[in-house]
Scaffold this motif. Sequence first.
Motif, PDB file in Angstrom:
ATOM      1  N   PHE A 218      -1.648  19.273  -5.243  1.00  0.00           N
ATOM      2  CA  PHE A 218      -1.865  18.494  -4.027  1.00  0.00           C
ATOM      3  C   PHE A 218      -3.313  18.019  -3.991  1.00  0.00           C
ATOM      4  CE2 PHE A 218       1.942  20.214  -1.856  1.00  0.00           C
ATOM      5  CZ  PHE A 218       2.355  19.059  -1.217  1.00  0.00           C
ATOM      6  N   SER A 219      -3.523  16.803  -3.497  1.00  0.00           N
ATOM      7  CA  SER A 219      -4.892  16.324  -3.307  1.00  0.00           C
ATOM      8  C   SER A 219      -4.895  15.271  -2.212  1.00  0.00           C
ATOM      9  CB  SER A 219      -5.452  15.726  -4.603  1.00  0.00           C
ATOM     10  OG  SER A 219      -4.804  14.517  -4.924  1.00  0.00           O
ATOM     11  N   PRO A 220      -5.970  15.190  -1.425  1.00  0.00           N
ATOM     12  CA  PRO A 220      -6.054  14.141  -0.400  1.00  0.00           C
ATOM     13  C   PRO A 220      -5.962  12.744  -1.006  1.00  0.00           C
ATOM     14  CG  PRO A 220      -7.754  15.810  -0.068  1.00  0.00           C
ATOM     15  CD  PRO A 220      -7.125  16.094  -1.393  1.00  0.00           C
ATOM     16  N   GLN A 221      -6.556  12.584  -2.195  1.00  0.00           N
ATOM     17  CA  GLN A 221      -6.506  11.272  -2.844  1.00  0.00           C
ATOM     18  C   GLN A 221      -5.070  10.863  -3.154  1.00  0.00           C
ATOM     19  OE1 GLN A 221      -8.354  13.861  -3.732  1.00  0.00           O
ATOM     20  NE2 GLN A 221     -10.405  13.272  -4.476  1.00  0.00           N
ATOM     21  N   GLY A 222      -4.260  11.837  -3.597  1.00  0.00           N
ATOM     22  CA  GLY A 222      -2.867  11.536  -3.910  1.00  0.00           C
ATOM     23  C   GLY A 222      -2.086  11.087  -2.687  1.00  0.00           C
ATOM     24  N   LEU A 223      -2.359  11.716  -1.540  1.00  0.00           N
ATOM     25  CA  LEU A 223      -1.668  11.337  -0.309  1.00  0.00           C
ATOM     26  C   LEU A 223      -2.090   9.944   0.150  1.00  0.00           C
ATOM     27  CD1 LEU A 223      -1.809  14.724   1.651  1.00  0.00           C
ATOM     28  CD2 LEU A 223       0.072  13.787   0.292  1.00  0.00           C
ATOM     29  N   VAL A 224      -3.375   9.627  -0.017  1.00  0.00           N
ATOM     30  CA  VAL A 224      -3.857   8.288   0.345  1.00  0.00           C
ATOM     31  C   VAL A 224      -3.198   7.235  -0.543  1.00  0.00           C
ATOM     32  CG1 VAL A 224      -5.873   6.764   0.374  1.00  0.00           C
ATOM     33  CG2 VAL A 224      -6.051   9.087   1.285  1.00  0.00           C
ATOM     34  N   ILE A 225      -3.081   7.529  -1.837  1.00  0.00           N
ATOM     35  CA  ILE A 225      -2.431   6.592  -2.760  1.00  0.00           C
ATOM     36  C   ILE A 225      -0.980   6.371  -2.348  1.00  0.00           C
ATOM     37  CG2 ILE A 225      -1.612   6.311  -5.134  1.00  0.00           C
ATOM     38  CD1 ILE A 225      -4.180   7.780  -6.017  1.00  0.00           C
ATOM     39  N   THR A 226      -0.284   7.452  -1.982  1.00  0.00           N
ATOM     40  CA  THR A 226       1.101   7.326  -1.534  1.00  0.00           C
ATOM     41  C   THR A 226       1.195   6.449  -0.291  1.00  0.00           C
ATOM     42  OG1 THR A 226       1.740   9.477  -2.434  1.00  0.00           O
ATOM     43  CG2 THR A 226       3.098   8.601  -0.659  1.00  0.00           C
ATOM     44  N   ALA A 227       0.286   6.666   0.660  1.00  0.00           N
ATOM     45  CA  ALA A 227       0.309   5.895   1.902  1.00  0.00           C
ATOM     46  C   ALA A 227       0.081   4.410   1.637  1.00  0.00           C
ATOM     47  CB  ALA A 227      -0.752   6.434   2.863  1.00  0.00           C
ATOM     48  N   VAL A 228      -0.925   4.097   0.829  1.00  0.00           N
ATOM     49  CA  VAL A 228      -1.243   2.691   0.552  1.00  0.00           C
ATOM     50  C   VAL A 228      -0.117   2.038  -0.248  1.00  0.00           C
ATOM     51  CG1 VAL A 228      -2.851   1.142  -0.626  1.00  0.00           C
ATOM     52  CG2 VAL A 228      -3.726   3.089   0.680  1.00  0.00           C
ATOM     53  N   ALA A 229       0.437   2.765  -1.223  1.00  0.00           N
ATOM     54  CA  ALA A 229       1.540   2.215  -2.024  1.00  0.00           C
ATOM     55  C   ALA A 229       2.767   1.955  -1.156  1.00  0.00           C
ATOM     56  CB  ALA A 229       1.890   3.177  -3.159  1.00  0.00           C
ATOM     57  N   THR A 230       3.000   2.811  -0.164  1.00  0.00           N
ATOM     58  CA  THR A 230       4.137   2.609   0.731  1.00  0.00           C
ATOM     59  C   THR A 230       3.964   1.349   1.561  1.00  0.00           C
ATOM     60  OG1 THR A 230       4.547   4.986   0.870  1.00  0.00           O
ATOM     61  CG2 THR A 230       5.467   3.618   2.618  1.00  0.00           C
ATOM     62  N   VAL A 231       2.752   1.127   2.057  1.00  0.00           N
ATOM     63  CA  VAL A 231       2.479  -0.118   2.792  1.00  0.00           C
ATOM     64  C   VAL A 231       2.762  -1.320   1.894  1.00  0.00           C
ATOM     65  CG1 VAL A 231       0.686  -1.516   3.889  1.00  0.00           C
ATOM     66  CG2 VAL A 231       0.785   0.944   4.329  1.00  0.00           C
ATOM     67  N   ALA A 232       2.286  -1.244   0.651  1.00  0.00           N
ATOM     68  CA  ALA A 232       2.519  -2.344  -0.289  1.00  0.00           C
ATOM     69  C   ALA A 232       4.012  -2.566  -0.512  1.00  0.00           C
ATOM     70  CB  ALA A 232       1.828  -2.053  -1.618  1.00  0.00           C
ATOM     71  N   GLY A 233       4.769  -1.479  -0.674  1.00  0.00           N
ATOM     72  CA  GLY A 233       6.208  -1.610  -0.901  1.00  0.00           C
ATOM     73  C   GLY A 233       6.929  -2.237   0.274  1.00  0.00           C
ATOM     74  N   ALA A 234       6.591  -1.808   1.493  1.00  0.00           N
ATOM     75  CA  ALA A 234       7.231  -2.375   2.684  1.00  0.00           C
ATOM     76  C   ALA A 234       6.881  -3.851   2.845  1.00  0.00           C
ATOM     77  CB  ALA A 234       6.812  -1.586   3.923  1.00  0.00           C
ATOM     78  N   VAL A 235       5.628  -4.206   2.547  1.00  0.00           N
ATOM     79  CA  VAL A 235       5.216  -5.609   2.641  1.00  0.00           C
ATOM     80  C   VAL A 235       5.943  -6.447   1.593  1.00  0.00           C
ATOM     81  CG1 VAL A 235       3.270  -7.193   2.333  1.00  0.00           C
ATOM     82  CG2 VAL A 235       2.977  -5.109   3.681  1.00  0.00           C
ATOM     83  N   LEU A 236       6.160  -5.899   0.404  1.00  0.00           N
ATOM     84  CA  LEU A 236       6.909  -6.624  -0.627  1.00  0.00           C
ATOM     85  C   LEU A 236       8.342  -6.892  -0.169  1.00  0.00           C
ATOM     86  CD1 LEU A 236       5.675  -4.811  -3.867  1.00  0.00           C
ATOM     87  CD2 LEU A 236       5.268  -7.196  -3.245  1.00  0.00           C
ATOM     88  N   VAL A 237       8.940  -5.939   0.523  1.00  0.00           N
ATOM     89  CA  VAL A 237      10.287  -6.149   1.060  1.00  0.00           C
ATOM     90  C   VAL A 237      10.264  -7.256   2.110  1.00  0.00           C
ATOM     91  CG1 VAL A 237      12.142  -5.101   2.413  1.00  0.00           C
ATOM     92  CG2 VAL A 237      11.072  -3.807   0.558  1.00  0.00           C
ATOM     93  N   ILE A 238       9.276  -7.216   2.992  1.00  0.00           N
ATOM     94  CA  ILE A 238       9.177  -8.206   4.068  1.00  0.00           C
ATOM     95  C   ILE A 238       8.949  -9.606   3.511  1.00  0.00           C
ATOM     96  CG2 ILE A 238       7.689  -8.971   5.978  1.00  0.00           C
ATOM     97  CD1 ILE A 238       7.320  -6.006   6.676  1.00  0.00           C
ATOM     98  N   THR A 239       8.159  -9.706   2.446  1.00  0.00           N
ATOM     99  CA  THR A 239       7.836 -11.016   1.881  1.00  0.00           C
ATOM    100  C   THR A 239       8.815 -11.439   0.792  1.00  0.00           C
ATOM    101  OG1 THR A 239       6.268  -9.946   0.369  1.00  0.00           O
ATOM    102  CG2 THR A 239       5.382 -10.856   2.418  1.00  0.00           C
ATOM    103  N   ASN A 240       9.958 -10.754   0.725  1.00  0.00           N
ATOM    104  CA  ASN A 240      11.040 -11.164  -0.176  1.00  0.00           C
ATOM    105  C   ASN A 240      10.634 -11.061  -1.642  1.00  0.00           C
ATOM    106  OD1 ASN A 240      13.704 -11.916  -0.379  1.00  0.00           O
ATOM    107  ND2 ASN A 240      13.314 -14.106  -0.288  1.00  0.00           N
ATOM    108  N   ARG A 241       9.828 -10.040  -1.966  1.00  0.00           N
ATOM    109  CA  ARG A 241       9.391  -9.830  -3.351  1.00  0.00           C
ATOM    110  C   ARG A 241       9.749  -8.416  -3.804  1.00  0.00           C
ATOM    111  NH1 ARG A 241       4.806 -12.703  -1.160  1.00  0.00           N
ATOM    112  NH2 ARG A 241       4.529 -14.717  -2.163  1.00  0.00           N
ATOM    113  N   SER A 242      10.943  -7.983  -3.481  1.00  0.00           N
ATOM    114  CA  SER A 242      11.326  -6.602  -3.775  1.00  0.00           C
ATOM    115  C   SER A 242      11.345  -6.301  -5.265  1.00  0.00           C
ATOM    116  CB  SER A 242      12.705  -6.295  -3.178  1.00  0.00           C
ATOM    117  OG  SER A 242      13.702  -7.097  -3.797  1.00  0.00           O
ATOM    118  N   VAL A 243      11.426  -7.339  -6.104  1.00  0.00           N
ATOM    119  CA  VAL A 243      11.420  -7.104  -7.548  1.00  0.00           C
ATOM    120  C   VAL A 243      10.121  -6.423  -7.985  1.00  0.00           C
ATOM    121  CG1 VAL A 243      10.437  -9.364  -8.117  1.00  0.00           C
ATOM    122  CG2 VAL A 243      11.871  -8.193  -9.790  1.00  0.00           C
TER     123      VAL A 243
END
Length: 308
Positions: A218-243
Motif C-alpha cells: 500500500f502507498s499513498p502514491q498508489g491511491l492517488v494514481i488510482t483516483a486520477v486514473a479513475t477520473v480519466a476513465g470516466a471522462v473517456l466514457v463521457i467523451t465517447n472514447r471508451s476504446v
Amino acid sequence: MPRTFDIIAPPEIAARIVNQICAIEQVMTVHVSPGAGVKPPGDVVTVQTTNRGIPKIMAVLTGEGLTEGAISVSTSEPISVIHQPMEGSIFKDTSEASWEEMDRMLAKESNMTFYSLTLMAIAGFLAVMGLMLNTLHIVIASQLIAPGFEPIVRISMSLVGGEPTWRTAIWHTIGGYLALMTGAAATMLISGALGLWINTGTSTYLEGDSLMTYWTTFSPQGLVITAVATVAGAVLVITNRSVLTAGVMVALTLIPIASLMPMTLILTRYDLFWRVFGRFGVEILLILGISAGVFVIKRYKTGVAAAR
C-alpha cells in the motif's frame, strides 16, 4: 460531433415532437415520413443536430413518453455533415456522449459474454506469468486485454442515473473477476505441477521480486494514481472514447492484484493475501466513488443544457 436521431412515434405525438424540435437552435435538419413506421407503426422523424442539442431533444422525447414506451428512438453518428448555415457550430461542436449513449456503450463493453470471460481468464494467465517471471510487459499485456474497468463504472453510473441495471453490473463484475482469478489459479497449479515455480523472480531486465513487492504494498502514491486514473476513465466514457480505457487499466492495479489473490493462497502466503485483498477492495471502492462523482457532474451538466 453531430448526431442523427431516428424517431418512430404515433402521428399525434410525432407532430408535437416535430414542433418542439424545430424550435431548438442546435437542430440542423428535420425530415418526416408519415406512416413509414411498420414496427412499431407510426410516423418516422429523422433529426440531425449538433452534439449540444442532444440534451434538449432527449428532454422533448422524455416529455412525450419515451420512458413509457410510446416512442422508439435510435441515434447514430454520421461520418460527415455539410450544413452551411451551421458550419461554425459544427466545427466547434463537442464530442460528449449522451447519457443514453453512455449507458448502451457500457452495457456493450461490460456484459460478460463467453468471449469476455475468456479474455479475463487469459488476462489472469498473463498476469501470473508476468509476476512469476518478474516481466513487466507481460503484466501490462494482461491489463490491456482485460475488460475489467467498464463493469465497475457501470455500477456507479446506474446508481447515479437511478437505473436498476446496477444489479446486473455487479454480477458481471463478479463474474469477470472470478474468471480472471480462475485463470490465475489454473496457471499457478499447472506451473507447480510442471515444476516451473523455480523460475519465480527471474527476469531479463528486472531484479528480484520487484513487481510482486510493488503490487503487494500500500502507498499513498498508489491511491492517488488510482483516483486520477479513475477520473480519466470516466471522462473517456463521457467523451465517447471508451476504446482508450485500456490505458486506464494500465494505470490501475486491478488485474495484477486480483491475480495475486489466488497466487498468494496457493503459495500459502496468507499475509500477502490479506494485503492484496485489502488493496483490491480499496481500489474498487475508489473507482466506484470517484466515477460516481464524475457522473453526477455529467448528469448536472446535462440537466442544465436541457433547461436552456
